[in-house]
Scaffold this active site. Sequence first.
Site, mmCIF file in Angstrom:
data_model
loop_
_atom_site.group_PDB
_atom_site.id
_atom_site.type_symbol
_atom_site.label_atom_id
_atom_site.label_comp_id
_atom_site.label_asym_id
_atom_site.label_seq_id
_atom_site.Cartn_x
_atom_site.Cartn_y
_atom_site.Cartn_z
ATOM 1 N N TRP A 130 0.863 -1.192 0.000
ATOM 2 C CA TRP A 130 0.000 0.000 0.000
ATOM 3 C C TRP A 130 0.900 1.243 0.000
ATOM 4 C CZ3 TRP A 130 -2.097 2.545 4.925
ATOM 5 C CH2 TRP A 130 -3.037 3.540 4.604
ATOM 6 N N ASP A 211 -0.809 -5.983 9.169
ATOM 7 C CA ASP A 211 -1.789 -4.929 8.906
ATOM 8 C C ASP A 211 -3.097 -5.614 8.485
ATOM 9 O OD1 ASP A 211 -3.268 -2.775 8.110
ATOM 10 O OD2 ASP A 211 -1.875 -2.045 6.587
ATOM 11 N N LYS A 246 -13.255 -0.065 6.843
ATOM 12 C CA LYS A 246 -13.958 -0.812 5.806
ATOM 13 C C LYS A 246 -15.043 -1.701 6.416
ATOM 14 C CE LYS A 246 -10.289 0.802 4.030
ATOM 15 N NZ LYS A 246 -9.584 1.493 3.102
HETATM 16 C C1 LMR Z 1 -6.886 2.876 -0.261
HETATM 17 O O1 LMR Z 1 -5.904 2.136 -0.288
HETATM 18 O O2 LMR Z 1 -7.375 3.379 -1.283
HETATM 19 C C2 LMR Z 1 -7.553 3.206 1.058
HETATM 20 O O3 LMR Z 1 -6.967 2.484 2.069
HETATM 21 C C3 LMR Z 1 -7.610 4.666 1.308
HETATM 22 C C4 LMR Z 1 -6.269 5.269 1.602
HETATM 23 O O4 LMR Z 1 -6.147 5.912 2.644
HETATM 24 O O5 LMR Z 1 -5.322 5.132 0.818
#
Ligand code: LMR
Length: 398
Positions: A130, A211, A246
């Site tokens: 992420w 996570d 979520k």
């Molecule tokens: C995402 O990955 O789109 C979500 O978790 C929102 C974010 O804060 O990035």
Amino acid sequence: MFESLKALSPDPILGLIADFSRDENPDKIDLGVGVYKDETGVTPIMAAVKKAEQICHQAEQTKAYMGPAGVPEFNDSIRQLIFGDGHPVLKNQRVSTVLTPGGCGALRVGAEFLLHCAETVTVWVSDPTWANHIPLLGNAGLTLVQYPYYDQQSSQLRFDEMLSTLAGAKAGDVVLLHGCCHNPCGADLNEEQWQALTSLAEKNGFLPFIDLAYQGFGRGLDEDAYGVRLMAERLPELVVASSCSKNFGLYRERVGSLSIMGEQSHHGEAAVTHINNVVRGNYSMPPSHGGAIVGTILQDSALRESWMSELETMRNRINNLRRLLVDKLHAGGASRDFSFIAEQYGMFYFLGISPEQVRRLRDGYGIYMVDSSRINVAGVSQANVDYLTKAIVETIRT
Ligand code: LMR
């Protein structure tokens, strides 16, 4: 002092919100930021949340400070949801949990906490991971290195390479793992792979930091916590960051948790004194509203049932959309095999196209996704799926 500042580029994920709302294309589709949407494109407030809010509103007697660990009812019940009722580490009181402002808050506080344990800490993160993991952990002062995880060309997990790379992770290192519904690629470890990874952690002594941002969005509340519960059973120490954005739809309320599992109960308790110190030096204490809602839902059997059934509806919609996309892409004559979409979990998958093709989808069709070609499946609906899949088929053909 501010004169020399140059404006930064927008956030690679959140920046899409503004771009999308400016676009005047009537057919535009938002597949960017990871929020759940229903068939009408709305991110709903869950009925259980609305009810719990009324209960909290009636019951609340004061707005006085709560302290850095947040709402105790939330901390107890979220710990049970994550680790599972009756898990041996809960019976032995080896896990301490605090309320944090979202999963981001948990990750950042967790990162700073790790620097209370050692002067320098290396964290292994998946490639890809992420986008916000990098600043959340890196800006806190942790040293980040990558392990291979997913191959966009073949749309496959790179598990053997992951394991052989992590053979180099040693005691004192931290390995960041996605508990389920990997963000951004959607490819999760299966039970056998979690077992192999746990054996490696046992052998090498590295600390897993999991996570868990999407519990309940993949296969089910218990199934999605398989990795956490296994590692908790077999390892001496574990860190878990969770999010209620979520699975409770509480995005803007900022509700998450940080759990520290120590070898003995007093280790976790000592850890919380350090976490409280980190929290006090950052934002003093978390807001209580979201934590009170989640605590109320989880401690009331009728509300809990209602929430679980709403969550199941969301999960089923996502999984059905995954199958629908595969069928439509193949029926539309896609020049590639997209079956992998239906084999993955959670809201995301990589389309596997170039940034230039992503731009063409945006400019030519009003279809918005992250530059990496990550798609939020929940933005798809019966109403837009034909337009979307036709646009994808046309774009990957050229
Ligand atoms: C995402 O990955 O789109 C979500 O978790 C929102 C974010 O804060 O990035």
